[in-house]
Structures are given as structure tokens and as C-alpha cells.
Scaffold this active site. Structure first.
Site, short mmCIF file in Angstrom:
data_model
loop_
_atom_site.label_atom_id
_atom_site.label_comp_id
_atom_site.label_asym_id
_atom_site.label_seq_id
_atom_site.Cartn_x
_atom_site.Cartn_y
_atom_site.Cartn_z
CG HIS A 69 -2.15 -6.47 -4.36
ND1 HIS A 69 -2.06 -5.24 -3.77
CD2 HIS A 69 -0.87 -6.88 -4.59
CE1 HIS A 69 -0.78 -4.91 -3.65
NE2 HIS A 69 -0.04 -5.89 -4.14
CD GLU A 71 -7.02 -6.39 -1.56
OE1 GLU A 71 -6.76 -5.83 -0.49
OE2 GLU A 71 -6.13 -6.91 -2.28
CB CYS A 97 -2.11 -1.66 -1.36
SG CYS A 97 -2.67 -1.97 -3.06
CB CYS A 100 -6.37 -3.04 -3.60
SG CYS A 100 -5.28 -4.24 -4.41
#
Length: 154
Positions: A69, A71, A97, A100
Site C-alpha cells: 500500500h 502509506e 486500510c 496501514c
């Protein structure tokens, strides 16, 4: 958010283009987008590796094994470059999410600015305990004269 959207364009994910920019004192510390780890095949080239999991509420989620992801990529870029991100803020195109968000909480980032909501219900409980703020940023093109405080608007 403009820079965050530009970073998202580098995404190699077939399902969503997500970007992240970590900032402190008006200086960019790191950027990230969702895609495969360096040197590994990307979804663009090899397709997605989708798996399903079930949330505590019983919802079925689909995720890709191949993708990191945005992040997490931004956090790893900061670490690789020796940039401390405690007390920084992060701008993301979508709300993080749950995984994260847990990592962001542990990094000491204070504020998450986001453009589009994504599975907000999955992070609501975390946010009730954490010392991190989640703030939606309205894109400039979505601001109408009435929203911008134009006195002529009715």
C-alpha cells in the site's frame, strides 16, 4: 492533495491508484504509491494475486498479495532515506486500510488528510483509541461558491 494525486498516477495496481505524501513543516519527507516491491513483477505485468479474507463483522474483503500500500511505501522510503516521520502528517488519496492505519499510529504521524473515503467502518474503533486525526480534504474542483463563503451565494 495535488502532489498526492500525481504520486498515485505512478501506481502499478490494476484495482485502484493510491498515493501518499508524508510532510512536516511544509516539506515533503517521503512519497509512496501502491505497487509491488522493487524488483518484483507488478500487477500491470503479471496480473493481481487476489485473496479473500473475512472481517470481524463477517464481510468478505479482497486484497492483492502482490501489492504494497501507498502509506507503507512512503514510510519505507522515509526509513530508507533516514527521515524521521514522528509528528509529521500524511496526505493520502484514500483513507488508509486498517493495517496501514495501525502502522501510521505506531509511527507517530499526527494527522491523516484524505481525499476519498475507503472502508471507514473498518478503522472507526481504532480511531476512537488512537491519538491520530483523520481529516477529509475537499478537492478544489468540488468547492462551489456557496461552500467557499461567497456572500452572493444563496
Amino acid at each position: 492533495m495535488t502532489i498526492t494525486r500525481q504520486v498515485a498516477e505512478r501506481s502499478t495496481c490494476l484495482r485502484a491508484k493510491v498515493g501518499a505524501v508524508i510532510v512536516r513543516d511544509r516539506s515533503i519527507l517521503a512519497t509512496g504509491y501502491n505497487g509491488s516491491p522493487a524488483g518484483l513483477p507488478h500487477c500491470f505485468d503479471a496480473g493481481c494475486l487476489i485473496y479473500e479474507s473475512r472481517t470481524p463483522d463477517g464481510e468478505i474483503e479482497q486484497n492483492c498479495y502482490r501489492t504494497i500500500h501507498a502509506e507503507i511505501n512512503a514510510i519505507t522510503q522515509a526509513a530508507r532515506n533516514g527521515s524521521a516521520i514522528q509528528d509529521a502528517v500524511i496526505y493520502v488519496t484514500h483513507t488508509p486500510c486498517i493495517h496501514c492505519m495501525k502502522v501510521l499510529i505506531n509511527t507517530g504521524i499526527r494527522i491523516v488528510y484524505y481525499d476519498r473515503p475507503y472502508k471507514l467502518n473498518t478503522i472507526a474503533e481504532l480511531l476512537s483509541y488512537a491519538k491520530i486525526q483523520l481529516i477529509q480534504v475537499t478537492p478544489p474542483e468540488a468547492v462551489t461558491p456557496a461552500k467557499a463563503g461567497n456572500d452572493d451565494a444563496v
